[in-house]
Enzyme design. Structure first.
Site, PDB file in Angstrom:
ATOM      1  CB  CYS A 140      -0.936   0.004   1.201  1.00 54.20           C
ATOM      2  SG  CYS A 140      -2.172  -1.314   1.164  1.00 54.20           S
ATOM      3  CG  HIS A 170      -6.131   1.965  -0.133  1.00 55.31           C
ATOM      4  ND1 HIS A 170      -4.953   2.495  -0.628  1.00 55.31           N
ATOM      5  CD2 HIS A 170      -5.772   0.887   0.621  1.00 55.31           C
ATOM      6  CE1 HIS A 170      -3.936   1.772  -0.190  1.00 55.31           C
ATOM      7  NE2 HIS A 170      -4.413   0.787   0.567  1.00 55.31           N
ATOM      8  CB  CYS A 209      -0.741  -0.005   7.739  1.00 57.65           C
ATOM      9  SG  CYS A 209      -2.403   0.088   7.050  1.00 57.65           S
TER      10      CYS A 209
END
Length: 387
Positions: A89, A342, A372
């Site tokens: 991510c 996202h 994270c």
């Protein structure tokens, strides 16, 4: 002392799953923000030293070094190279780090950093598909089949959903706490959209002018009706980031490039670091990573004017807020991934783009970004607004 400056940043609207951006090839999503970035900064694309691009699940249309492909799809010079980064991510936040590090080292003067993800076309985990001896697809995950990993962490499945539940349990975060946070994310995103806070950073494409994710009609009652993702768990789909499509790009320059090309920096990179934490919890690393960054810089949490922390799950942000002890009003003031989405490989650059705009609106000094990442790591970037 050498400096790395952020000249400008731009992003597409975040398209929801199956929405207005779902049919656009990742190379073309990338090419769009690259062209807009070049236009806005008025740089000669031939002067760019490298393109560092974040992307996760680099299969299908995202395979074959999408950073290079996107640059060429934009029609820019072939002599400019490109590389694709996968820190899960945090991929495009790491791309910004690599770009800034190249500038700080003196090996580059102009570097484009950013990322892309079309999660509608290439679902999350697509790169985690192998095949058995008969050719049937088989999913595998971190450490699957590794005797060393299993000796250290056991053979239970390691997933982001399990990590988010573990965090909620460890930090005493209730479902109601997370629902209140998710509702706030949507309300802030809607308010920011209506106030035009995102207008300057957006590069509309294919008729999509605004982020598609924020839900104006969500409520505590609607969130409470959602089923949990696991039996006996607290998490629901409404407490997690939205699956999205999008791209974002930034231009990072050295002091020499600023002078030679007549550029006006928006911010300078004050600090960059990345730290690891328990990979089974997976999502807790922003806590030690932020502590490390503050200790390295000598800054206190109260010195940070605006924070962008990725809302992978509500429990991630709520646990971070408890440990870092920062004013929640400074955290994701325009909403986050629960509302806005996202798109994995693009989110790091997208968050930085929004962070720059919010610092300017407030006339504030320091902004901190963290998120994270799969494997239990987290990047932290601290920038200082200029002007």
């Amino acid at each position: 002392m050498a400096e790395a400056y952020i000249i400008d940043a731009v992003r597409t609207p975040m398209g929801k799953r199956g929405g207005g951006l779902s049919g656009i090839h990742p190379a073309d999503l990338s090419a769009h923000v690259l062209r807009v970035l070049v236009e806005r900064t008025a740089i000669d694309p031939a002067a760019v030293d490298d393109v560092v691009w974040g992307c996760v699940d680099t299969v299908g249309g995202q395979a074959g070094n999408i950073g290079r492909t996107g640059w060429l799809a934009a029609g820019f010079p072939e002599h400019v190279p490109g590389v694709t980064v996968d820190r899960q991510c945090g991929s495009s936040q790491q791309a910004v780090h690599f770009a800034a590090q190249a500038v700080l080292s003196g090996t580059a003067d102009l570097v484009v950093a950013g990322g892309v993800q079309n999660m509608s076309a290439i679902p999350i985990g697509s790169a985690l598909l192998g095949s058995d001896q008969l050719g049937f697809p088989v999913a595998y995950g971190p450490g699957s089949g590794s005797t060393g990993w299993q000796a250290r962490y056991g053979d239970e499945a390691v997933t982001q959903f399990r990590g988010a539940e573990l965090m909620a349990d460890k930090w005493g975060i209730s479902r109601e706490d997370m629902e209140e946070y998710a509702l706030t994310s949507h309300r802030r995103a809607v308010a920011a959209t209506d106030a035009g806070h995102f207008d300057a950073e957006l590069a509309p494409i294919a008729g999509v002018e605004l982020d598609e994710g924020p839900r104006r009609d969500t409520s505590r009652e609607k969130l409470a009706e959602l089923k949990t993702l696991s039996e006996g768990g607290k998490l629901t789909a409404g407490l997690a980031s939205q699956i999205s499509d999008g791209s974002a790009a930034l231009l990072v320059a050295s002091e020499r490039a600023v002078a030679e090309h007549g550029l006006t920096p928006r911010a300078r990179v004050h600090h960059m670091s990345v730290r690891g934490d328990d990979p089974v919890f997976m999502l807790s690393a922003p806590i030690p990573a932020t502590r490390h960054a503050l200790a390295k810089t000598g800054l206190r949490a109260s010195d940070i004017d605006v924070v962008e922390i990725n809302e992978a799950f509500a429990s991630v942000v709520l646990a971070w807020e408890k440990e870092i002890d920062i004013d929640p009003e400074r955290v994701n003031p325009n909403g986050g991934a629960i509302a806005l989405g996202h798109p994995l490989g693009a989110t790091g650059a997208k968050l930085m783009t929004t962070l720059l705009g919010e610092l300017e609106r407030r006339g504030a000094r320091y902004g901190l970004q963290t998120m994270c990442e799969g494997g239990g790591t987290a990047n932290v970037t601290i920038v200082e607004r200029l002007g």
